[in-house]
Design a protein around this motif. Structure first.
Motif, PDB file in Angstrom:
ATOM      1  N   PRO A  41     -10.807  50.669  30.507  1.00  0.00           N
ATOM      2  CA  PRO A  41     -10.273  49.826  29.198  1.00  0.00           C
ATOM      3  C   PRO A  41      -9.222  49.104  29.381  1.00  0.00           C
ATOM      4  CG  PRO A  41      -9.912  52.103  28.681  1.00  0.00           C
ATOM      5  CD  PRO A  41     -10.840  52.251  29.942  1.00  0.00           C
ATOM      6  N   LEU A  42      -8.294  49.525  30.555  1.00  0.00           N
ATOM      7  CA  LEU A  42      -7.007  48.897  30.713  1.00  0.00           C
ATOM      8  C   LEU A  42      -7.152  48.016  32.037  1.00  0.00           C
ATOM      9  CD1 LEU A  42      -4.669  52.217  30.603  1.00  0.00           C
ATOM     10  CD2 LEU A  42      -5.368  50.520  28.769  1.00  0.00           C
ATOM     11  N   GLU A  43      -6.635  46.556  31.815  1.00  0.00           N
ATOM     12  CA  GLU A  43      -6.711  45.570  32.690  1.00  0.00           C
ATOM     13  C   GLU A  43      -5.649  45.992  34.032  1.00  0.00           C
ATOM     14  OE1 GLU A  43      -7.147  41.420  31.273  1.00  0.00           O
ATOM     15  OE2 GLU A  43      -6.892  42.276  29.256  1.00  0.00           O
ATOM     16  N   ASP A  44      -4.741  46.807  33.933  1.00  0.00           N
ATOM     17  CA  ASP A  44      -3.825  47.180  34.836  1.00  0.00           C
ATOM     18  C   ASP A  44      -4.080  48.519  35.456  1.00  0.00           C
ATOM     19  OD1 ASP A  44      -2.873  48.563  32.359  1.00  0.00           O
ATOM     20  OD2 ASP A  44      -0.781  47.899  32.869  1.00  0.00           O
ATOM     21  N   SER A  45      -5.261  49.008  35.320  1.00  0.00           N
ATOM     22  CA  SER A  45      -5.529  50.373  35.602  1.00  0.00           C
ATOM     23  C   SER A  45      -5.620  50.385  37.056  1.00  0.00           C
ATOM     24  CB  SER A  45      -6.783  50.892  34.999  1.00  0.00           C
ATOM     25  OG  SER A  45      -7.831  50.170  35.354  1.00  0.00           O
ATOM     26  N   PHE A  46      -5.709  51.696  37.578  1.00  0.00           N
ATOM     27  CA  PHE A  46      -5.975  51.828  38.971  1.00  0.00           C
ATOM     28  C   PHE A  46      -7.282  51.567  39.436  1.00  0.00           C
ATOM     29  CE2 PHE A  46      -7.029  54.349  42.942  1.00  0.00           C
ATOM     30  CZ  PHE A  46      -6.259  53.880  43.810  1.00  0.00           C
TER      31      PHE A  46
ATOM     32  N   VAL B 137      -8.841  48.843  42.190  1.00  0.00           N
ATOM     33  CA  VAL B 137      -9.893  48.939  43.114  1.00  0.00           C
ATOM     34  C   VAL B 137     -11.248  48.004  42.934  1.00  0.00           C
ATOM     35  CG1 VAL B 137     -11.548  50.786  43.927  1.00  0.00           C
ATOM     36  CG2 VAL B 137      -9.497  51.474  43.209  1.00  0.00           C
ATOM     37  N   ALA B 138     -11.286  47.499  41.828  1.00  0.00           N
ATOM     38  CA  ALA B 138     -12.462  46.490  41.618  1.00  0.00           C
ATOM     39  C   ALA B 138     -11.817  45.268  42.155  1.00  0.00           C
ATOM     40  CB  ALA B 138     -12.731  46.531  40.197  1.00  0.00           C
ATOM     41  N   LYS B 139     -10.809  45.008  42.109  1.00  0.00           N
ATOM     42  CA  LYS B 139      -9.988  43.584  42.525  1.00  0.00           C
ATOM     43  C   LYS B 139     -10.341  43.602  44.139  1.00  0.00           C
ATOM     44  CE  LYS B 139      -6.086  40.438  42.559  1.00  0.00           C
ATOM     45  NZ  LYS B 139      -4.749  40.768  42.917  1.00  0.00           N
ATOM     46  N   LEU B 140      -9.866  45.079  44.759  1.00  0.00           N
ATOM     47  CA  LEU B 140      -9.807  45.065  46.168  1.00  0.00           C
ATOM     48  C   LEU B 140     -11.147  44.817  46.646  1.00  0.00           C
ATOM     49  CD1 LEU B 140      -8.391  45.687  48.995  1.00  0.00           C
ATOM     50  CD2 LEU B 140      -9.054  48.245  48.388  1.00  0.00           C
ATOM     51  N   ALA B 141     -12.118  45.706  45.928  1.00  0.00           N
ATOM     52  CA  ALA B 141     -13.568  45.567  46.304  1.00  0.00           C
ATOM     53  C   ALA B 141     -14.069  44.180  46.336  1.00  0.00           C
ATOM     54  CB  ALA B 141     -14.235  46.496  45.451  1.00  0.00           C
TER      55      ALA B 141
ATOM     56  N   LYS C 258      -2.109  54.063  47.593  1.00  0.00           N
ATOM     57  CA  LYS C 258      -2.061  53.144  48.624  1.00  0.00           C
ATOM     58  C   LYS C 258      -2.950  53.404  49.597  1.00  0.00           C
ATOM     59  CE  LYS C 258       2.181  50.789  47.562  1.00  0.00           C
ATOM     60  NZ  LYS C 258       3.634  50.542  47.985  1.00  0.00           N
ATOM     61  N   ALA C 259      -3.022  54.628  50.027  1.00  0.00           N
ATOM     62  CA  ALA C 259      -3.800  55.240  51.226  1.00  0.00           C
ATOM     63  C   ALA C 259      -5.148  55.013  50.687  1.00  0.00           C
ATOM     64  CB  ALA C 259      -3.457  56.560  51.576  1.00  0.00           C
ATOM     65  N   HIS C 260      -5.366  55.451  49.598  1.00  0.00           N
ATOM     66  CA  HIS C 260      -6.816  55.535  48.961  1.00  0.00           C
ATOM     67  C   HIS C 260      -7.525  54.087  48.942  1.00  0.00           C
ATOM     68  CE1 HIS C 260     -10.614  56.915  46.952  1.00  0.00           C
ATOM     69  NE2 HIS C 260     -10.246  55.937  46.246  1.00  0.00           N
ATOM     70  N   LEU C 261      -6.521  53.112  48.497  1.00  0.00           N
ATOM     71  CA  LEU C 261      -6.966  51.511  48.451  1.00  0.00           C
ATOM     72  C   LEU C 261      -7.360  51.179  50.286  1.00  0.00           C
ATOM     73  CD1 LEU C 261      -4.530  50.238  46.052  1.00  0.00           C
ATOM     74  CD2 LEU C 261      -6.916  50.481  45.545  1.00  0.00           C
ATOM     75  N   GLU C 262      -6.583  51.680  50.825  1.00  0.00           N
ATOM     76  CA  GLU C 262      -6.922  51.363  52.273  1.00  0.00           C
ATOM     77  C   GLU C 262      -8.287  51.889  52.769  1.00  0.00           C
ATOM     78  OE1 GLU C 262      -6.940  49.702  56.110  1.00  0.00           O
ATOM     79  OE2 GLU C 262      -5.904  49.020  53.978  1.00  0.00           O
ATOM     80  N   ARG C 263      -8.403  53.184  52.262  1.00  0.00           N
ATOM     81  CA  ARG C 263      -9.635  54.089  52.608  1.00  0.00           C
ATOM     82  C   ARG C 263     -10.862  53.219  52.154  1.00  0.00           C
ATOM     83  NH1 ARG C 263     -11.565  59.003  49.472  1.00  0.00           N
ATOM     84  NH2 ARG C 263     -13.439  59.377  50.869  1.00  0.00           N
TER      85      ARG C 263
END
Length: 196
Positions: free
Chosen positions: A10-15, A19-23, A183-188
């Protein structure tokens, strides 16, 4: 590959949104077509209606309430879900997405001989989940038996399509993870997506 990227937060600024933006950025950079379905921002109603439930065994099943989403699902070759796990389960809006869009005649057909279902989403070759949990790894895996992974892999994926590339990447203990851990998870996630 045409990929339906489903975000359930529900939150536009969520983790999860990060992740979706990075994907989306990673997949587009690799030449894939990405259709972002943000369930909250698009106002998806997760409630199965009385008519939908009463007509569950009708042929054809009436998907008119979700025809636009069904068309997007049927046009996809890959499905990537981005969501948090709450109470060791899907957010209600994502469960409603499965209940309403993964319907008879769309995701499967009922075997006339009884009991079994026949997979129908043969267009889907890749099915990934990018998720987070508030609990530590050992609680999710050892104590709870990783219920979301089981539901996705043994239930939804296996009953709707065959021979898929299934993967689930989870960041555990989200409530206590550091900025460096996020950050490490986003890189993964980025590295994993770069293999598609």
């Amino acid at each position: 590959m045409r990929i339906l990227l489903v975000l359930a937060h529900p939150l536009e600024d969520s983790f999860a949104a990060a992740v979706a933006k990075l994907a989306q950025e990673t997949l587009v950079a690799r030449g894939h077509q990405v259709d972002l379905l943000d369930l909250y921002r698009e106002g998806f109603d997760p409630r199965l209606s009385e008519a939908e439930r009463r007509g569950y065994f009708d042929e054809p099943y009436d998907t008119s309430g979700v025809d636009a989403i069904v068309a997007r699902l049927q046009a996809a070759e890959g499905l990537i879900l981005v969501f948090p796990q709450w109470w060791f389960n899907f957010p209600a809006i994502l469960k409603g997405f499965f209940d309403r869009a993964f319907a008879p005649g769309v995701a499967f057909t009922h075997d006339a001989a009884g009991g079994r279902i026949v997979p129908k989403l043969t267009n889907i070759r890749l099915f990934w989940a990018l998720t987070t949990t508030g609990s530590p790894w050992w609680i999710v895996h050892l104590y709870m038996g990783n219920p979301v992974r089981r539901l996705l892999k043994r239930g939804i994926a296996a009953f709707c399509a065959k021979r898929l590339n299934f993967r689930m990447l989870a960041l555990h203990d989200m409530d206590r993870v550091t900025d460096a851990g996020r950050k490490a998870h986003l890189e993964r996630v980025r590295r994993a997506l770069a293999t598609i």
